[in-house]
Design a protein around this motif. Structure first.
Motif, PDB file in Angstrom:
ATOM      1  N   ALA A 140      12.777   9.752  -6.664  1.00 62.50           N
ATOM      2  CA  ALA A 140      12.397  11.025  -7.265  1.00 62.50           C
ATOM      3  C   ALA A 140      13.506  11.328  -8.259  1.00 62.50           C
ATOM      4  CB  ALA A 140      12.292  12.121  -6.216  1.00 62.50           C
ATOM      5  N   GLY A 141      13.247  11.155  -9.538  1.00 61.93           N
ATOM      6  CA  GLY A 141      14.316  11.272 -10.529  1.00 61.93           C
ATOM      7  C   GLY A 141      15.339  10.178 -10.298  1.00 61.93           C
ATOM      8  N   ASP A 142      16.593  10.566 -10.109  1.00 61.94           N
ATOM      9  CA  ASP A 142      17.671   9.604  -9.866  1.00 61.94           C
ATOM     10  C   ASP A 142      17.964   9.396  -8.383  1.00 61.94           C
ATOM     11  OD1 ASP A 142      18.030   9.229 -12.598  1.00 61.94           O
ATOM     12  OD2 ASP A 142      19.532  10.825 -12.749  1.00 61.94           O
ATOM     13  N   THR A 143      17.155   9.990  -7.499  1.00 58.89           N
ATOM     14  CA  THR A 143      17.410   9.930  -6.062  1.00 58.89           C
ATOM     15  C   THR A 143      16.410   9.016  -5.363  1.00 58.89           C
ATOM     16  OG1 THR A 143      18.280  12.184  -6.085  1.00 58.89           O
ATOM     17  CG2 THR A 143      17.583  11.315  -3.947  1.00 58.89           C
ATOM     18  N   ALA A 144      16.930   8.065  -4.584  1.00 58.58           N
ATOM     19  CA  ALA A 144      16.075   7.205  -3.756  1.00 58.58           C
ATOM     20  C   ALA A 144      15.658   8.018  -2.538  1.00 58.58           C
ATOM     21  CB  ALA A 144      16.818   5.949  -3.354  1.00 58.58           C
ATOM     22  N   ALA A 145      14.581   8.792  -2.670  1.00 60.45           N
ATOM     23  CA  ALA A 145      14.193   9.781  -1.674  1.00 60.45           C
ATOM     24  C   ALA A 145      13.455   9.189  -0.483  1.00 60.45           C
ATOM     25  CB  ALA A 145      13.327  10.858  -2.325  1.00 60.45           C
ATOM     26  N   VAL A 146      12.715   8.099  -0.685  1.00 60.50           N
ATOM     27  CA  VAL A 146      11.963   7.466   0.396  1.00 60.50           C
ATOM     28  C   VAL A 146      12.354   5.999   0.451  1.00 60.50           C
ATOM     29  CG1 VAL A 146       9.673   6.893   1.309  1.00 60.50           C
ATOM     30  CG2 VAL A 146      10.031   9.083   0.131  1.00 60.50           C
ATOM     31  N   HIS A 147      12.877   5.578   1.601  1.00 60.60           N
ATOM     32  CA  HIS A 147      13.225   4.178   1.828  1.00 60.60           C
ATOM     33  C   HIS A 147      12.135   3.585   2.708  1.00 60.60           C
ATOM     34  CE1 HIS A 147      17.853   4.954   1.328  1.00 60.60           C
ATOM     35  NE2 HIS A 147      17.140   5.445   0.338  1.00 60.60           N
ATOM     36  N   LEU A 148      11.491   2.555   2.236  1.00 63.30           N
ATOM     37  CA  LEU A 148      10.450   1.874   2.998  1.00 63.30           C
ATOM     38  C   LEU A 148      11.027   0.574   3.550  1.00 63.30           C
ATOM     39  CD1 LEU A 148       7.493   2.344   0.487  1.00 63.30           C
ATOM     40  CD2 LEU A 148       7.980   3.689   2.550  1.00 63.30           C
ATOM     41  N   VAL A 149      10.805   0.326   4.833  1.00 67.48           N
ATOM     42  CA  VAL A 149      11.296  -0.877   5.504  1.00 67.48           C
ATOM     43  C   VAL A 149      10.094  -1.649   6.013  1.00 67.48           C
ATOM     44  CG1 VAL A 149      12.629  -1.767   7.450  1.00 67.48           C
ATOM     45  CG2 VAL A 149      13.447   0.242   6.184  1.00 67.48           C
ATOM     46  N   GLU A 150       9.979  -2.900   5.586  1.00 64.68           N
ATOM     47  CA  GLU A 150       8.843  -3.734   5.967  1.00 64.68           C
ATOM     48  C   GLU A 150       9.021  -4.275   7.381  1.00 64.68           C
ATOM     49  OE1 GLU A 150       6.113  -6.931   3.668  1.00 64.68           O
ATOM     50  OE2 GLU A 150       8.276  -7.255   3.535  1.00 64.68           O
TER      51      GLU A 150
ATOM     52  N   ARG B  58       8.890   6.535  -8.287  1.00 60.65           N
ATOM     53  CA  ARG B  58       8.959   5.210  -8.901  1.00 60.65           C
ATOM     54  C   ARG B  58       9.785   4.285  -8.011  1.00 60.65           C
ATOM     55  NH1 ARG B  58      13.891   4.132 -10.844  1.00 60.65           N
ATOM     56  NH2 ARG B  58      15.253   5.913 -11.264  1.00 60.65           N
ATOM     57  N   ARG B  59       9.407   3.014  -8.021  1.00 62.37           N
ATOM     58  CA  ARG B  59      10.188   2.007  -7.294  1.00 62.37           C
ATOM     59  C   ARG B  59      11.435   1.696  -8.106  1.00 62.37           C
ATOM     60  NH1 ARG B  59       7.959  -3.718  -4.816  1.00 62.37           N
ATOM     61  NH2 ARG B  59       9.864  -4.227  -3.683  1.00 62.37           N
ATOM     62  N   GLY B  60      12.579   1.660  -7.413  1.00 65.30           N
ATOM     63  CA  GLY B  60      13.830   1.423  -8.116  1.00 65.30           C
ATOM     64  C   GLY B  60      14.752   0.487  -7.368  1.00 65.30           C
ATOM     65  N   GLU B  61      15.986   0.457  -7.812  1.00 65.93           N
ATOM     66  CA  GLU B  61      16.984  -0.446  -7.249  1.00 65.93           C
ATOM     67  C   GLU B  61      17.173  -0.209  -5.754  1.00 65.93           C
ATOM     68  OE1 GLU B  61      19.764  -0.634 -11.231  1.00 65.93           O
ATOM     69  OE2 GLU B  61      20.705  -0.476  -9.280  1.00 65.93           O
TER      70      GLU B  61
ATOM     71  N   ALA C 102       0.833  -1.209   0.000  1.00 66.56           N
ATOM     72  CA  ALA C 102       0.000   0.000   0.000  1.00 66.56           C
ATOM     73  C   ALA C 102       0.867   1.258   0.000  1.00 66.56           C
ATOM     74  CB  ALA C 102      -0.943   0.000   1.204  1.00 66.56           C
ATOM     75  N   MET C 103       1.985   1.225   0.724  1.00 69.87           N
ATOM     76  CA  MET C 103       2.880   2.381   0.764  1.00 69.87           C
ATOM     77  C   MET C 103       3.553   2.596  -0.587  1.00 69.87           C
ATOM     78  SD  MET C 103       2.949   3.906   3.796  1.00 69.87           S
ATOM     79  CE  MET C 103       4.564   4.466   4.341  1.00 69.87           C
ATOM     80  N   ILE C 104       3.991   1.511  -1.221  1.00 68.74           N
ATOM     81  CA  ILE C 104       4.595   1.624  -2.552  1.00 68.74           C
ATOM     82  C   ILE C 104       3.587   2.255  -3.504  1.00 68.74           C
ATOM     83  CG2 ILE C 104       5.419   0.312  -4.555  1.00 68.74           C
ATOM     84  CD1 ILE C 104       6.577  -1.724  -2.486  1.00 68.74           C
ATOM     85  N   ALA C 105       2.368   1.756  -3.474  1.00 67.45           N
ATOM     86  CA  ALA C 105       1.328   2.279  -4.368  1.00 67.45           C
ATOM     87  C   ALA C 105       1.051   3.755  -4.089  1.00 67.45           C
ATOM     88  CB  ALA C 105       0.054   1.448  -4.223  1.00 67.45           C
ATOM     89  N   TRP C 106       0.988   4.147  -2.831  1.00 70.91           N
ATOM     90  CA  TRP C 106       0.690   5.545  -2.487  1.00 70.91           C
ATOM     91  C   TRP C 106       1.801   6.470  -2.952  1.00 70.91           C
ATOM     92  CZ3 TRP C 106       2.484   9.740   0.162  1.00 70.91           C
ATOM     93  CH2 TRP C 106       1.555  10.747   0.423  1.00 70.91           C
ATOM     94  N   TYR C 107       3.048   6.122  -2.671  1.00 73.32           N
ATOM     95  CA  TYR C 107       4.159   6.975  -3.097  1.00 73.32           C
ATOM     96  C   TYR C 107       4.265   7.030  -4.622  1.00 73.32           C
ATOM     97  CZ  TYR C 107       5.788   8.042   1.532  1.00 73.32           C
ATOM     98  OH  TYR C 107       5.872   8.545   2.814  1.00 73.32           O
ATOM     99  N   ARG C 108       3.895   5.934  -5.288  1.00 67.38           N
ATOM    100  CA  ARG C 108       3.892   5.920  -6.749  1.00 67.38           C
ATOM    101  C   ARG C 108       2.719   6.728  -7.300  1.00 67.38           C
ATOM    102  NH1 ARG C 108       2.480   0.558  -7.922  1.00 67.38           N
ATOM    103  NH2 ARG C 108       0.382   1.393  -7.812  1.00 67.38           N
ATOM    104  N   ASP C 109       1.528   6.433  -6.800  1.00 67.76           N
ATOM    105  CA  ASP C 109       0.320   7.022  -7.375  1.00 67.76           C
ATOM    106  C   ASP C 109       0.056   8.452  -6.924  1.00 67.76           C
ATOM    107  OD1 ASP C 109       0.038   4.527  -8.514  1.00 67.76           O
ATOM    108  OD2 ASP C 109      -1.535   3.874  -7.135  1.00 67.76           O
ATOM    109  N   ILE C 110       0.374   8.774  -5.703  1.00 69.99           N
ATOM    110  CA  ILE C 110       0.077  10.105  -5.168  1.00 69.99           C
ATOM    111  C   ILE C 110       1.232  11.076  -5.394  1.00 69.99           C
ATOM    112  CG2 ILE C 110      -0.543  11.416  -3.099  1.00 69.99           C
ATOM    113  CD1 ILE C 110      -2.729   9.457  -4.160  1.00 69.99           C
TER     114      ILE C 110
END
Length: 127
Positions: free
Chosen positions: A46-56, A30-33, A18-26
């Motif tokens: 955000a562009g080339d920067t991994a701006a939000v790190h989500l930890v499960e 984009r989800r990346g490496e 749900a968090m991946i979808a929210w950060y993508r859709d809202i």
């Protein structure tokens, strides 16, 4: 040492999809490496920067905001000499943990502010 920018925010979540979808859709991220840390999560770019790190994490979705930590740390990208920053921390008796990652190319200092917030100060590893 000069702080240049806020690098990323690291958020713990029991509802990773749900968090991946929210950060993508809202927010349009984009989800990346992401390195294999041995636990679930995602890096949102955000562009080339991994701006939000989500930890499960385990737990009830959305629970805990009143009782437990949601924001695990925030990070700054810094320029200058890491050894000079380490010396400043030592001189001021500020506890820290230094780590170097060949995978990310960073020298990271893990420190805490007076309120106990976890902060990274990250330097590019020149060597």
């Amino acid at each position: 040492m000069q702080i240049e920018k806020l690098d990323h925010v690291n958020l713990r979540t029991a509802q990773l999809d749900a968090m991946i979808a929210w950060y993508r859709d809202i927010l349009g991220l984009r989800r990346g490496e992401r390195p294999d840390f041995g636990f679930g999560g995602a890096w949102m770019y955000a562009g080339d920067t991994a701006a939000v790190h989500l930890v499960e994490v385990d737990g009830a979705p959305g629970a805990g905001s009143e009782l437990s930590l949601k924001l695990e740390h925030f990070a700054f990208t810094a320029s200058g000499v890491p050894e000079a920053f380490a010396a400043r921390l030592t001189e001021t008796a500020s506890p820290f943990r230094r780590s170097e990652s060949q995978e990310t190319g960073l020298i990271a200092f893990n420190i805490r502010d007076p309120d106990g917030n976890h902060i990274h100060v990250d330097f590019a590893n020149a060597g």
